[in-house]
Scaffold this motif. Structure first.
Motif, PDB file in Angstrom:
ATOM      1  N   ASP A 349       2.288  59.042 -92.967  1.00  8.86           N
ATOM      2  CA  ASP A 349       1.471  60.218 -93.297  1.00  8.86           C
ATOM      3  C   ASP A 349       0.613  60.489 -92.077  1.00  8.86           C
ATOM      4  O   ASP A 349      -0.500  59.976 -91.955  1.00  8.86           O
ATOM      5  N   ARG A 350       1.184  61.240 -91.147  1.00 11.03           N
ATOM      6  CA  ARG A 350       0.570  61.471 -89.831  1.00 11.03           C
ATOM      7  C   ARG A 350       0.292  60.146 -89.124  1.00 11.03           C
ATOM      8  O   ARG A 350       1.213  59.474 -88.702  1.00 11.03           O
ATOM      9  N   PHE A 351      -0.950  59.729 -89.059  1.00 18.06           N
ATOM     10  CA  PHE A 351      -1.289  58.538 -88.283  1.00 18.06           C
ATOM     11  C   PHE A 351      -1.457  57.298 -89.149  1.00 18.06           C
ATOM     12  O   PHE A 351      -1.915  56.264 -88.681  1.00 18.06           O
ATOM     13  N   GLU A 352      -1.062  57.399 -90.424  1.00 19.05           N
ATOM     14  CA  GLU A 352      -1.198  56.269 -91.336  1.00 19.05           C
ATOM     15  C   GLU A 352       0.142  55.924 -91.982  1.00 19.05           C
ATOM     16  O   GLU A 352       1.068  56.744 -92.001  1.00 19.05           O
ATOM     17  N   ILE A 353       0.239  54.713 -92.494  1.00 19.34           N
ATOM     18  CA  ILE A 353       1.401  54.272 -93.262  1.00 19.34           C
ATOM     19  C   ILE A 353       0.950  54.089 -94.704  1.00 19.34           C
ATOM     20  O   ILE A 353      -0.007  53.348 -94.981  1.00 19.34           O
ATOM     21  N   VAL A 354       1.630  54.772 -95.631  1.00 17.13           N
ATOM     22  CA  VAL A 354       1.225  54.747 -97.043  1.00 17.13           C
ATOM     23  C   VAL A 354       2.437  54.419 -97.911  1.00 17.13           C
ATOM     24  O   VAL A 354       3.586  54.452 -97.461  1.00 17.13           O
ATOM     25  N   SER A 355       2.188  54.120 -99.169  1.00 14.65           N
ATOM     26  CA  SER A 355       3.256  53.792-100.114  1.00 14.65           C
ATOM     27  C   SER A 355       4.130  55.018-100.379  1.00 14.65           C
ATOM     28  O   SER A 355       3.642  56.147-100.471  1.00 14.65           O
ATOM     29  N   ASN A 356       5.434  54.789-100.562  1.00 17.03           N
ATOM     30  CA  ASN A 356       6.350  55.887-100.895  1.00 17.03           C
ATOM     31  C   ASN A 356       6.514  56.071-102.398  1.00 17.03           C
ATOM     32  O   ASN A 356       7.325  56.891-102.838  1.00 17.03           O
ATOM     33  N   GLU A 357       5.745  55.333-103.188  1.00 13.62           N
ATOM     34  CA  GLU A 357       5.902  55.390-104.644  1.00 13.62           C
ATOM     35  C   GLU A 357       5.829  56.806-105.217  1.00 13.62           C
ATOM     36  O   GLU A 357       6.614  57.140-106.121  1.00 13.62           O
ATOM     37  N   PRO A 358       4.930  57.687-104.724  1.00 13.47           N
ATOM     38  CA  PRO A 358       4.869  59.037-105.306  1.00 13.47           C
ATOM     39  C   PRO A 358       6.105  59.893-105.058  1.00 13.47           C
ATOM     40  O   PRO A 358       6.211  60.983-105.619  1.00 13.47           O
ATOM     41  N   THR A 359       7.045  59.427-104.245  1.00 12.46           N
ATOM     42  CA  THR A 359       8.240  60.219-103.953  1.00 12.46           C
ATOM     43  C   THR A 359       9.484  59.697-104.663  1.00 12.46           C
ATOM     44  O   THR A 359      10.520  60.362-104.645  1.00 12.46           O
ATOM     45  N   LEU A 360       9.408  58.530-105.281  1.00 13.48           N
ATOM     46  CA  LEU A 360      10.605  57.892-105.819  1.00 13.48           C
ATOM     47  C   LEU A 360      11.099  58.581-107.085  1.00 13.48           C
ATOM     48  O   LEU A 360      10.299  59.002-107.933  1.00 13.48           O
ATOM     49  N   PRO A 361      12.422  58.700-107.254  1.00 16.44           N
ATOM     50  CA  PRO A 361      12.971  59.213-108.512  1.00 16.44           C
ATOM     51  C   PRO A 361      12.769  58.193-109.624  1.00 16.44           C
ATOM     52  O   PRO A 361      12.444  57.029-109.370  1.00 16.44           O
ATOM     53  N   TRP A 362      12.983  58.627-110.868  1.00 16.87           N
ATOM     54  CA  TRP A 362      12.852  57.690-111.980  1.00 16.87           C
ATOM     55  C   TRP A 362      13.877  56.572-111.840  1.00 16.87           C
ATOM     56  O   TRP A 362      13.597  55.417-112.145  1.00 16.87           O
ATOM     57  N   ARG A 363      15.060  56.940-111.333  1.00 19.36           N
ATOM     58  CA  ARG A 363      16.128  55.963-111.149  1.00 19.36           C
ATOM     59  C   ARG A 363      17.085  56.493-110.084  1.00 19.36           C
ATOM     60  O   ARG A 363      17.259  57.696-109.940  1.00 19.36           O
ATOM     61  N   GLY A 364      17.703  55.599-109.348  1.00 18.11           N
ATOM     62  CA  GLY A 364      18.734  56.017-108.410  1.00 18.11           C
ATOM     63  C   GLY A 364      19.902  56.647-109.150  1.00 18.11           C
ATOM     64  O   GLY A 364      20.128  56.385-110.339  1.00 18.11           O
ATOM     65  N   THR A 365      20.672  57.479-108.459  1.00 16.21           N
ATOM     66  CA  THR A 365      21.791  58.194-109.074  1.00 16.21           C
ATOM     67  C   THR A 365      23.064  57.971-108.261  1.00 16.21           C
ATOM     68  O   THR A 365      23.075  57.228-107.278  1.00 16.21           O
ATOM     69  N   SER A 366      24.114  58.659-108.662  1.00 15.47           N
ATOM     70  CA  SER A 366      25.370  58.594-107.922  1.00 15.47           C
ATOM     71  C   SER A 366      25.267  59.289-106.567  1.00 15.47           C
ATOM     72  O   SER A 366      26.139  59.125-105.714  1.00 15.47           O
TER      73      SER A 366
END
Length: 471
Positions: A349-366
């Motif tokens: 996030d620009r000059f920081e490293i943050v968690s990607n949790e807010p971008t994850l789908p509910w579950r992986g797909t095909s």
């Protein structure tokens, strides 16, 4: 003849001059803006970047993010040669700093103002110019292992690598290791037992599963979506798009990521949920006439697998791929499920490293998602090469170019025609990056998995790809 000789001499003189002394930036407005752009971008310094954007790109609020992305992606750029120069435009050849031997053509056009404003800027990958330095293939395996380890250490020290790597030949590990943190908050290190989210690498599993059903006579590559799914919501998609189009990304079925996905991210719990959200969309182009990467196309392949097999996509892949190949540490459990040894993802996030949790789908797909371990991917590569998963003729068809672009088969990314034969797939999303390359002629496979943004894994794989012994 004298004219031709004069041109050859002039060309040789230019080449020698370039080799003898580093090129200089033109003293024109465009040349100086290019110099300032590279200085700010290469530095990664917040003050320098903000000052450059304020002076030369005030109309583009995303300019700073683009410069940071470029630096992350290619490590920075160095001037190799000036191709043309006018007062308000300069075109130059650049060499990236990642050591993969990649070159780019950069063009900058500026306004006649004080300070000059950038009105247009382009960057395009090109083949190395004649005589330009490129990585040399290492003849000895031990030398390649040592050099690769040094490169990985350098990337990890710079905060650009966090993950694992594994290089194997004929089921035997040549080199492997881990760097960085699987969980920064708890201080847990990555190890070779860490599971990583793999993004679009999952498309290989979907393609293999689809082709297994073709081999069993349950599907045909020329079946339309409508034949298998009679109630599909869009008539054009149903009647025109064939399974071969979906596998090759030539179906015109579009993507799934964007505002709609963001708004419904945690509601999309099944493959059918995606069809309900996107199924009424029309074709983006006539199937078979264009290549365009389509996550929705691979989502539909998962729906077709479920319809024909009578199983969930996840169960079919687990039974027919993971179990057969001996992949005991791979899966696609929902993000709400605790998975042992699964790393957390971290994005920029620009000059920081943050968690990607807010971008994850509910579950992986095909289309992508799920998780795996480096050792499991080595087993997957071995199962492909030994034809445990697909017949030899089916795998050959899946790993040959299926469109004029020449770099994609049926669910497999392909090496260039001028390279030794190789196939595999990468995966990239915020806070995750992965790559698998299979070299069937020598029985080798290269796996890199990271819990950082693209191209943290692919750049490490590319570095070895340009140098590894091919026997």
């Amino acid at each position: 003849m004298r004219g031709i000789l004069s041109l050859l001499v002039a060309s040789l003189s230019l080449s020698l001059a370039l080799a003898a002394a580093p090129p200089e930036f033109p003293s024109t407005p465009a040349g100086q803006v290019l110099a300032g752009y590279l200085e700010a971008m290469n530095s990664g310094n917040k003050d320098k970047l903000e000052a450059f954007v304020k002076a030369h790109r005030p109309d583009r609020p995303d300019a700073l993010d683009r410069m940071l992305d470029l630096r992350w992606n290619i490590g920075g750029l160095d001037l190799y040669a000036i191709e043309s120069s006018q007062a308000l435009n300069v075109q130059a050849v650049m060499r990236d700093r990642e050591g993969t031997g990649r070159y780019h053509r950069m063009s900058v056009t500026v306004s006649d103002a004080d300070p000059p404003l950038i009105t247009e800027i382009t960057l395009k990958a090109i083949l190395p110019p004649t005589g330009a330095p490129v990585p040399q293939r290492l003849g000895q395996q031990a030398a390649a292992v040592a050099a690769w380890s040094t490169e990985i250490d350098k990337a990890a020290s710079a905060g650009k690598f966090s993950g694992v790597w594994l290089w194997a030949k004929n089921d035997k590990v040549i080199a492997s290791g881990a760097r960085g943190k699987a969980d920064r908050e708890k201080g847990i290190d990555n190890t070779l037992d860490t599971r990583f989210r793999i993004g679009s690498m999952n498309k290989m599993f979907t393609a293999v599963a689809t082709l297994q059903l073709v081999e069993r006579g349950k599907l045909s590559l020329d079946d339309t979506i409508g034949k298998v799914l009679p109630g599909y919501p869009n008539a054009n998609v149903a009647s025109k798009v064939k399974i071969r189009h979906l596998l090759a990304h030539t179906g015109g079925t579009g993507d799934i990521f964007g505002p709609e996905f963001d708004a419904h991210r945690l509601e999309l719990k099944t493959l059918q949920n995606y069809v309900k959200l996107y199924g009424e969309r029309d074709l983006q182009f006539e199937p078979g006439t264009k290549w365009e990467y389509s996550n929705y196309g691979f989502l539909l392949l998962g729906v077709l697998i479920e319809k024909v097999s009578g199983q969930s996509y996840y169960d079919f892949v687990a039974e027919n791929i993971f179990k057969v190949a001996g992949m005991t540490d791979s899966g696609s459990e929902p993000e709400s499920t605790t998975v042992a040894n699964r790393s957390n993802g971290y994005m920029r996030d620009r000059f920081e490293i943050v968690s990607n949790e807010p971008t994850l789908p509910w579950r992986g797909t095909s289309a992508g998602g799920g998780y795996t371990m480096a050792a499991d991917l080595m087993k997957f590569a071995a199962a492909l090469m030994s034809n445990k998963l697909l017949k030899a003729e089916t795998l050959a068809e899946a790993t040959r170019p299926q469109f004029t672009t020449g770099d994609y088969g049926f669910g497999f990314q392909l090496g260039r025609p001028d390279e030794v034969r190789n196939y595999g797939h990468g995966g990239g999303a915020p806070g995750m990056n992965s790559i698998l390359r299979v070299y069937p002629q020598s029985g080798q496979s290269v796996i890199v998995l990271c819990n950082l943004d693209d191209p943290s894994a692919s750049r490490i794989g590319d570095w070895l790809h340009a140098r590894m012994p091919l026997k």
